[in-house]
Design a protein around this motif. Structure first.
Motif, PDB file in Angstrom:
ATOM      1  N   ALA A 106       0.823  -1.211   0.000  1.00 35.35           N
ATOM      2  CA  ALA A 106       0.000   0.000   0.000  1.00 35.35           C
ATOM      3  C   ALA A 106       0.857   1.261   0.000  1.00 35.35           C
ATOM      4  N   VAL A 107       2.085   1.164   0.497  1.00 32.68           N
ATOM      5  CA  VAL A 107       2.993   2.317   0.546  1.00 32.68           C
ATOM      6  C   VAL A 107       3.866   2.393  -0.692  1.00 32.68           C
ATOM      7  N   GLN A 108       4.469   1.263  -1.055  1.00 37.53           N
ATOM      8  CA  GLN A 108       5.304   1.167  -2.247  1.00 37.53           C
ATOM      9  C   GLN A 108       5.016  -0.164  -2.917  1.00 37.53           C
ATOM     10  N   PRO A 109       4.507  -0.161  -4.144  1.00 35.39           N
ATOM     11  CA  PRO A 109       4.181  -1.425  -4.801  1.00 35.39           C
ATOM     12  C   PRO A 109       5.342  -2.411  -4.759  1.00 35.39           C
ATOM     13  N   VAL A 110       5.032  -3.621  -4.341  1.00 38.37           N
ATOM     14  CA  VAL A 110       6.027  -4.683  -4.229  1.00 38.37           C
ATOM     15  C   VAL A 110       6.123  -5.405  -5.568  1.00 38.37           C
ATOM     16  N   THR A 111       7.328  -5.517  -6.075  1.00 39.84           N
ATOM     17  CA  THR A 111       7.546  -6.201  -7.353  1.00 39.84           C
ATOM     18  C   THR A 111       7.652  -7.704  -7.169  1.00 39.84           C
ATOM     19  N   ALA A 112       8.347  -8.138  -6.112  1.00 40.56           N
ATOM     20  CA  ALA A 112       8.585  -9.567  -5.931  1.00 40.56           C
ATOM     21  C   ALA A 112       8.619  -9.932  -4.455  1.00 40.56           C
ATOM     22  N   LEU A 113       8.106 -11.106  -4.155  1.00 38.34           N
ATOM     23  CA  LEU A 113       8.197 -11.692  -2.819  1.00 38.34           C
ATOM     24  C   LEU A 113       9.043 -12.949  -2.933  1.00 38.34           C
ATOM     25  N   GLN A 114      10.110 -12.996  -2.158  1.00 40.71           N
ATOM     26  CA  GLN A 114      10.986 -14.166  -2.170  1.00 40.71           C
ATOM     27  C   GLN A 114      10.777 -14.960  -0.888  1.00 40.71           C
ATOM     28  N   SER A 115      10.391 -16.220  -1.027  1.00 38.35           N
ATOM     29  CA  SER A 115      10.185 -17.093   0.132  1.00 38.35           C
ATOM     30  C   SER A 115      10.507 -18.527  -0.281  1.00 38.35           C
ATOM     31  N   PHE A 139       6.469 -14.018  -7.586  1.00 35.45           N
ATOM     32  CA  PHE A 139       6.897 -14.847  -6.462  1.00 35.45           C
ATOM     33  C   PHE A 139       8.186 -15.562  -6.839  1.00 35.45           C
ATOM     34  N   VAL A 140       9.194 -15.453  -5.971  1.00 36.65           N
ATOM     35  CA  VAL A 140      10.527 -15.987  -6.242  1.00 36.65           C
ATOM     36  C   VAL A 140      10.864 -17.051  -5.192  1.00 36.65           C
ATOM     37  N   ALA A 209       5.667 -24.703 -13.634  1.00 34.72           N
ATOM     38  CA  ALA A 209       4.337 -24.997 -14.177  1.00 34.72           C
ATOM     39  C   ALA A 209       3.208 -24.391 -13.343  1.00 34.72           C
ATOM     40  N   LYS A 210       3.524 -23.968 -12.112  1.00 31.49           N
ATOM     41  CA  LYS A 210       2.476 -23.451 -11.226  1.00 31.49           C
ATOM     42  C   LYS A 210       1.897 -22.139 -11.738  1.00 31.49           C
ATOM     43  N   ALA A 211       2.766 -21.231 -12.198  1.00 31.96           N
ATOM     44  CA  ALA A 211       2.305 -19.939 -12.720  1.00 31.96           C
ATOM     45  C   ALA A 211       3.461 -19.243 -13.422  1.00 31.96           C
ATOM     46  N   LYS A 212       3.144 -18.405 -14.414  1.00 31.73           N
ATOM     47  CA  LYS A 212       4.189 -17.712 -15.156  1.00 31.73           C
ATOM     48  C   LYS A 212       4.920 -16.703 -14.287  1.00 31.73           C
ATOM     49  N   TRP A 213       4.265 -16.219 -13.236  1.00 31.79           N
ATOM     50  CA  TRP A 213       4.878 -15.204 -12.375  1.00 31.79           C
ATOM     51  C   TRP A 213       5.650 -15.825 -11.201  1.00 31.79           C
ATOM     52  N   ILE A 214       5.835 -17.140 -11.221  1.00 32.60           N
ATOM     53  CA  ILE A 214       6.666 -17.821 -10.226  1.00 32.60           C
ATOM     54  C   ILE A 214       7.999 -18.158 -10.880  1.00 32.60           C
ATOM     55  N   VAL A 215       9.081 -17.613 -10.329  1.00 37.48           N
ATOM     56  CA  VAL A 215      10.415 -17.787 -10.917  1.00 37.48           C
ATOM     57  C   VAL A 215      11.384 -18.309  -9.857  1.00 37.48           C
ATOM     58  N   PRO A 216      11.639 -19.621  -9.835  1.00 45.51           N
ATOM     59  CA  PRO A 216      12.537 -20.193  -8.825  1.00 45.51           C
ATOM     60  C   PRO A 216      13.986 -19.782  -9.047  1.00 45.51           C
ATOM     61  N   ILE A 217      14.744 -19.741  -7.952  1.00 44.40           N
ATOM     62  CA  ILE A 217      16.170 -19.380  -8.051  1.00 44.40           C
ATOM     63  C   ILE A 217      17.017 -20.477  -7.393  1.00 44.40           C
ATOM     64  N   PRO A 218      17.280 -21.551  -8.118  1.00 48.48           N
ATOM     65  CA  PRO A 218      18.130 -22.603  -7.569  1.00 48.48           C
ATOM     66  C   PRO A 218      19.574 -22.129  -7.472  1.00 48.48           C
ATOM     67  N   GLY A 219      20.263 -22.579  -6.455  1.00 51.10           N
ATOM     68  CA  GLY A 219      21.672 -22.234  -6.297  1.00 51.10           C
ATOM     69  C   GLY A 219      22.536 -23.476  -6.451  1.00 51.10           C
ATOM     70  N   THR A 220      23.745 -23.303  -6.937  1.00 49.45           N
ATOM     71  CA  THR A 220      24.648 -24.440  -7.068  1.00 49.45           C
ATOM     72  C   THR A 220      26.077 -23.938  -7.176  1.00 49.45           C
ATOM     73  N   THR A 221      27.005 -24.797  -6.860  1.00 51.56           N
ATOM     74  CA  THR A 221      28.428 -24.480  -7.023  1.00 51.56           C
ATOM     75  C   THR A 221      29.042 -25.307  -8.144  1.00 51.56           C
ATOM     76  N   LYS A 222      28.218 -26.107  -8.824  1.00 50.00           N
ATOM     77  CA  LYS A 222      28.727 -27.012  -9.861  1.00 50.00           C
ATOM     78  C   LYS A 222      28.122 -26.677 -11.215  1.00 50.00           C
ATOM     79  N   LEU A 223      28.966 -26.601 -12.239  1.00 50.34           N
ATOM     80  CA  LEU A 223      28.505 -26.286 -13.589  1.00 50.34           C
ATOM     81  C   LEU A 223      27.526 -27.342 -14.092  1.00 50.34           C
ATOM     82  N   SER A 224      27.778 -28.608 -13.783  1.00 52.26           N
ATOM     83  CA  SER A 224      26.886 -29.673 -14.257  1.00 52.26           C
ATOM     84  C   SER A 224      25.481 -29.508 -13.691  1.00 52.26           C
TER      85      SER A 224
END
Length: 275
Positions: A106-115, A139-140, A209-224
């Motif tokens: 309500a104060v500043q539009p939120v672009t993304a929620l990461q959880s 949603f991230v 597949a849940k929604a186009k506005w859901i963008v997961p951010i997997p982390g890894t230390t390996k190129l494979s």
């Protein structure tokens, strides 16, 4: 240190990438030691991030964790000022409940929620995803592969470096919990084998597949693993696939809490109170 490395690596490509950062903690010698969302702190750490990242604007600036001693309206208002000053482009939140999300928006539009959100942790399905869709907030999901657990390579004999891997202190990564929870990985493995997918790819494809506005951010230390994760974007799960996967995995009761020995995120409190 991480921002300095990212700043150095991305300097030649800054106009081709989106740079995000977070605020919300005090730090001593690089270690988080208590929440701090005070406006003067937000401004100071924003300047420090800009310097370390070698940029004059942060494309997305997240509240890492909400400090309950500071009204979320003051936090959102401070970020709104930073946006007006051209130092930040978009506002993000992390691990907050529905009420806090609405108040901030309500104060500043939120672009993304990461959880956190994965086949191991589906708490955001308790209203948060619905609110994000209503308000037009992306949603991230972080830890979309369950901090590596859903990758299928961990077992009860795996040991984590306590100095550099927070899984060493998480209840779901004790030998007992890993042994009990491996049944979830095996169910996902069976589902994926009939479709030519790894367990990590199933986990990521499900989120995508849940929604186009859901963008997961997997982390890894390996190129494979990075290459394996990227291939998940080519997977198209049908509604029948999703229903089958959710039916299978929902029957499994996981052992071990998500966190221990630290403040419980608002989204977790909200999820538990609704059960």
């Amino acid at each position: 240190m991480n921002e300095e490395l990212v700043g150095e690596a991305l300097a030649p490509y800054r106009n081709r990438v989106v740079v995000c950062s977070k605020f919300g903690f005090n730090h001593v010698n690089g270690v988080a030691c208590g929440l701090n969302n005070r406006p003067e702190h937000i401004r100071r750490v924003c300047e420090e991030s800009l310097r370390r990242l070698r940029t004059d604007v942060l494309d997305l600036y997240y509240v890492h964790r909400h400090d309950p001693s500071v009204p979320i309206e003051d936090v959102a208002g401070t970020v709104r000022e930073l946006i007006a000053e051209g130092k930040v482009r978009h506002f993000g939140l992390s691990e907050v409940d529905e009420t806090t999300l609405r108040r901030a928006h309500a104060v500043q539009p939120v672009t993304a929620l990461q959880s956190e959100y994965s086949l191991m942790w589906r708490a955001p399905e308790n209203r948060i995803l619905e609110v994000c869709e209503e308000l037009g907030i992306g949603f991230v999901p972080y830890s979309p592969v369950g901090r590596g657990f859903l990758g299928g390579t961990l077992n009860e004999y795996t040991r984590f470096d306590g100095g550099n891997d927070n899984r060493d202190g998480l209840p779901r990564f004790t030998p007992t919990a890993i042994r009990a929870n491996t049944v979830l990985v095996e169910e996902i493995r069976c589902f994926g084998q009939t479709r030519g997918l790894t367990t990590a790819q199933v986990s990521l494809a499900w989120l995508l597949a849940k929604a186009k506005w859901i963008v997961p951010i997997p982390g890894t230390t390996k190129l494979s693993h990075l290459e394996e994760n990227i291939r998940a974007t080519e997977v198209l799960l049908t509604s029948e696939d999703i229903a089958e996967l959710e039916t299978i995995t929902s029957k499994i009761k996981l052992i071990g809490e998500r966190y221990a020995g630290e403040p419980v995120p608002e989204i977790v409190k909200s999820f538990k109170s609704s059960k």
